[in-house]
Structure formats: structure tokens, C-alpha cells
Design a protein around this motif. Structure first.
Motif, PDB file in Angstrom:
ATOM      1  N   MET A   1       0.844  -1.205   0.000  1.00 20.73           N
ATOM      2  CA  MET A   1       0.000   0.000   0.000  1.00 20.73           C
ATOM      3  C   MET A   1       0.874   1.248   0.000  1.00 20.73           C
TER       4      MET A   1
ATOM      5  N   GLY B   1       3.956   1.189   2.422  1.00 21.51           N
ATOM      6  CA  GLY B   1       3.673   0.243   3.481  1.00 21.51           C
ATOM      7  C   GLY B   1       3.085  -1.032   2.917  1.00 21.51           C
ATOM      8  N   GLY B   2       2.393  -1.733   3.792  1.00 19.33           N
ATOM      9  CA  GLY B   2       1.931  -3.081   3.431  1.00 19.33           C
ATOM     10  C   GLY B   2       2.954  -4.028   4.025  1.00 19.33           C
ATOM     11  N   ASP B   3       2.529  -4.819   5.021  1.00 22.11           N
ATOM     12  CA  ASP B   3       3.512  -5.527   5.840  1.00 22.11           C
ATOM     13  C   ASP B   3       4.493  -6.392   5.059  1.00 22.11           C
TER      14      ASP B   3
ATOM     15  N   ASN C   1       6.940  -4.305   3.123  1.00 15.44           N
ATOM     16  CA  ASN C   1       7.959  -3.773   4.046  1.00 15.44           C
ATOM     17  C   ASN C   1       9.017  -4.836   4.338  1.00 15.44           C
TER      18      ASN C   1
ATOM     19  N   TYR D   1      -3.156   3.754   3.125  1.00 16.07           N
ATOM     20  CA  TYR D   1      -3.501   3.868   4.541  1.00 16.07           C
ATOM     21  C   TYR D   1      -2.825   5.087   5.134  1.00 16.07           C
TER      22      TYR D   1
ATOM     23  N   PHE E   1      -3.500   3.084  12.462  1.00 12.71           N
ATOM     24  CA  PHE E   1      -3.690   2.977  11.019  1.00 12.71           C
ATOM     25  C   PHE E   1      -5.152   3.207  10.655  1.00 12.71           C
TER      26      PHE E   1
ATOM     27  N   TYR F   1      -7.383   2.636   7.190  1.00 12.11           N
ATOM     28  CA  TYR F   1      -7.238   2.017   5.866  1.00 12.11           C
ATOM     29  C   TYR F   1      -8.220   2.556   4.837  1.00 12.11           C
TER      30      TYR F   1
ATOM     31  N   ARG G   1      -8.704   0.555   1.690  1.00 14.66           N
ATOM     32  CA  ARG G   1      -8.206  -0.592   0.923  1.00 14.66           C
ATOM     33  C   ARG G   1      -9.314  -1.552   0.504  1.00 14.66           C
TER      34      ARG G   1
ATOM     35  N   ILE H   1      -2.416 -10.561   7.721  1.00 12.96           N
ATOM     36  CA  ILE H   1      -3.046  -9.490   6.933  1.00 12.96           C
ATOM     37  C   ILE H   1      -3.291  -9.997   5.510  1.00 12.96           C
TER      38      ILE H   1
ATOM     39  N   ARG I   1      -4.718  -7.559  12.708  1.00  7.99           N
ATOM     40  CA  ARG I   1      -5.334  -6.250  12.464  1.00  7.99           C
ATOM     41  C   ARG I   1      -6.844  -6.421  12.579  1.00  7.99           C
TER      42      ARG I   1
ATOM     43  N   GLY J   1       5.863  -0.671  11.089  1.00  7.74           N
ATOM     44  CA  GLY J   1       6.682  -1.582  10.294  1.00  7.74           C
ATOM     45  C   GLY J   1       7.884  -2.164  11.015  1.00  7.74           C
TER      46      GLY J   1
ATOM     47  N   ASP K   1       7.908  -5.823  10.647  1.00 13.06           N
ATOM     48  CA  ASP K   1       8.230  -6.230   9.262  1.00 13.06           C
ATOM     49  C   ASP K   1       9.738  -6.095   9.010  1.00 13.06           C
TER      50      ASP K   1
HETATM   51  O1  LIG Z   1      -1.696  -2.739   8.532  1.00 16.69           O
HETATM   52  C1  LIG Z   1      -1.485  -3.080   7.376  1.00 16.69           C
HETATM   53  O2  LIG Z   1      -2.235  -3.825   6.730  1.00 16.69           O
HETATM   54  C2  LIG Z   1      -0.261  -2.636   6.724  1.00 16.69           C
HETATM   55  O3  LIG Z   1       0.261  -3.388   5.961  1.00 16.69           O
HETATM   56  C3  LIG Z   1       0.249  -1.274   7.067  1.00 16.69           C
HETATM   57  C4  LIG Z   1       1.607  -1.256   7.687  1.00 16.69           C
HETATM   58  O4  LIG Z   1       2.591  -1.035   6.710  1.00 16.69           O
HETATM   59  C5  LIG Z   1       1.907  -2.495   8.474  1.00 16.69           C
HETATM   60  O5  LIG Z   1       0.814  -2.799   9.311  1.00 16.69           O
HETATM   61  C6  LIG Z   1       3.112  -2.348   9.332  1.00 16.69           C
HETATM   62  O6  LIG Z   1       3.345  -3.607   9.941  1.00 16.69           O
END
Ligand SMILES: O=C(O)C(=O)C[C@H](O)[C@H](O)CO
Length: 309
Positions: free
Chosen positions: A14, A31-33, A36, A88, A99, A101, A103, A132, A165, A251, A254
């Protein structure tokens, strides 16, 4: 022909908009775990690829440009002209980061088992994904299970981060899916807060026992200021946390995952990998955003040498 990679990361990338100060501007980042983790591993020298889908929009283009600059292979990332790339927002308060979102219906959430890069999965040494990756949709969750089957059949390792999450799915479903998935993993990389919601045990040793009992071979439980507990069936060690000036923990887990996997593939030693990743994760919280502050191998080595000296 697909070239072999060390790690395939499966899940949703993301664009990130991070508000450093309350009421201030949102700063763009990534981002996006699992993306990352992919960058974290690439910065430690691993050959990494993403398996996912992006929209054909400016956010998708900017993620591809970032991966190109980082040497992360996006050749198997699908382009979906009919769905957006997820974004996000990160805000910071007294209780840490939060966070928000945007998405739902994203290209990554529409990913299907048939989109998986079969050849790449047959050759990779590790598949890395997270809860996630499973929470974003039923089809994405199915793709995770199909990928696990393909990688295991080819003799690769499965790495999994519980990244819980609860904005994405309810705890009861998350717990059921995560506990089932742990039974298929070689390397499990949970944070303590997640693990306490997923496990019956609440103390670190009890959690490690429970995760090993569910089937994981290597547990690296990150515990923030209390360090990292690394456990296998034969050995167990707690590594102290490094003291740094923390600005943004987005992150950090990650960063740990990517550095751990890169180092584990290099040395085959989970305890050395955790020590390396513990330093990488500490360095990653000294700047804002999930990707920009990720350290390179030289930074981690210099940091550890400074500690030793
Ligand atoms: O929370 C998420 O779905 C994400 O991927 C956003 C962040 O980059 C991620 O949580 C960090 O670990």
C-alpha cells in the motif's frame, strides 16, 4: 523463465500517508507488511519478489518504482485496471501509532489462487506471508493456502507473521485461521500483543511452547522493550532490546521479519538471525514510515559493532 529468488512475499502493498505531528501534513511513503518485509530483506542482501496485484494507478506505479530502486522483483505482480491500489494513513498519539485504511476492494484483495506465480513458488527458498495477507479477502486467504501447498511440495520453507489487524476481521475468525496456519509454518514471527490474543498462554515461554506445539519449528517472538524470545524445540534464548530514540514503530515487526529471513537464509542459524533482526528493527524505528528508515546491511553491522566495542 523465472529466475530463482530467496523469498517470495505474498500480501498487500500500500501507499502510506504518515502524519508525523498531530494536525500536521501527511507525508507519503510506502507500506503493506509483506512489502515492508521484502524491502527489509532486500536491504540485507536477499533476492526477493512480491506476489500480489496492484491497480494501474499512480499509487501502483509508485510502489513499482520503489521496488525497482530497492532491487525487489515485481515481475509477478499483477496489474488490475479495474481495482485501486490500497492506501492507509498513520497518525500518532500518546498510545502509539494508529492505522486508518482505504483498501476495501483493492486489487490485492481481489487476488486469487490462479494468480499465483507457480514457477517462482516452486523455486523459492521461503514463502513469507501474514495474517493481513489472509484477512483482506476470502480469495486472498485461499491464495495464501494454495501458495503454502505449492512451496511445501517443492521443499521450500514457510514464514508467517501473525500481524493481527482487528479492523480487517473479527478476533474469533482471525484466531481460528491463524492457529490453523501456524500448523503449516516453519518460521513464526509474532509480536507479543498479537500472540497474547491468539494463544491461551500469556507469558513469553508459555507462548513459545504453545506455538511450537502447534507445529512451528522456529519461533521469534518480538516483545518491544523486553527484546526477542527465540525458541526451537532444542534451544531458547531471550535477546535484550536495543535502546534507541524511537520516533515511529510502524513496520518495526516487518523490518524484523525481512532481516531475520535474509540472515537465516545466509547462516542457517535462527539465533544469529534474530540478533541481526533485533538490531535492524531497532534502527527502523528511528525514522518515520514503514520503509524509508529500513537499515541496510552495513548500517546493521556498524550498529552491532558499535555495541560490541
Ligand atoms: O496494517 C497493514 O495492513 C499494513 O500493511 C500497514 C503497515 O505497513 C503495516 O501494518 C506495518 O506492519
Amino acid at each position: 523463465m523465472t529466475s530463482a529468488v530467496d523469498i517470495v512475499c505474498l500480501g498487500e502493498p500500500m501507499v502510506e500517508l504518515n502524519q508525523h505531528e498531530a494536525g500536521g501534513a501527511y507525508h507519503p511513503g510506502f507500506g503493506g507488511d509483506v512489502s515492508n518485509a521484502a524491502v527489509a530483506a532486500a536491504r540485507q542482501g536477499a533476492r526477493v519478489a512480491l506476489a500480489t496485484a496492484l491497480g494501474t494507478d499512480v499509487f501502483g506505479d509508485s510502489l513499482r518504482a520503489m521496488w525497482k530502486a530497492e532491487g525487489v522483483d515485481d515481475s509477478e505482480v499483477k496489474a488490475n485496471p479495474d481495482a485501486p491500489t490500497g492506501i492507509y494513513f498513520v497518525t500518532h498519539g500518546a498510545d502509539g501509532h494508529r492505522f486508518s485504511y482505504r483498501r476495501a476492494g483493492s486489487a490485492a484483495s481481489l487476488y486469487q489462487p490462479r494468480d499465483l506465480p507457480k514457477d517462482m513458488l516452486a523455486k523459492t527458498r521461503v514463502l513469507h506471508f501474514s495474517a493481513i495477507s489472509q484477512a483482506i479477502s476470502a480469495s486472498a486467504c485461499d491464495a495464501c493456502f494454495a501458495a503454502v501447498e505449492q512451496v511445501r511440495a517443492a521443499g521450500g520453507l514457510i514464514s508467517y507473521d501473525t500481524n493481527l489487524r482487528l479492523a480487517l476481521w473479527p478476533l474469533a475468525r482471525a484466531r481460528a485461521v491463524i492457529r490453523f496456519t501456524i500448523g503449516m509454518t516453519d518460521i513464526i514471527l509474532p509480536g507479543l500483543d498479537d500472540a497474547r490474543q491468539i494463544c491461551h498462554a500469556q507469558d513469553a515461554d508459555g507462548i513459545a511452547d504453545e506455538l511450537l506445539g502447534l507445529g512451528a519449528k522456529v519461533v521469534a517472538l518480538t516483545m518491544g522493550g523486553d527484546g526477542v524470545l527465540v525458541a526451537t524445540a532444542e534451544r531458547r534464548e531471550t535477546l535484550a532490546a536495543h535502546k534507541v530514540k524511537a520516533l515511529d514503530a510502524t513496520g518495526a515487526g516487518d523490518a524484523f521479519d525481512g532481516a531475520f529471513l535474509a540472515e537465516y537464509l545466509r547462516s542457517g542459524d535462527a539465533f544469529a538471525a534474530a540478533a541481526h533482526a533485533n538490531a535492524a528493527a531497532a534502527l527502523s524505528v528511528t525514522g518515520y514510515g514503514a520503509v524509508a528508515p529500513l537499515p541496510r546491511r552495513a548500517d546493521v553491522e556498524a550498529f552491532l559493532a558499535g555495541k560490541a566495542g
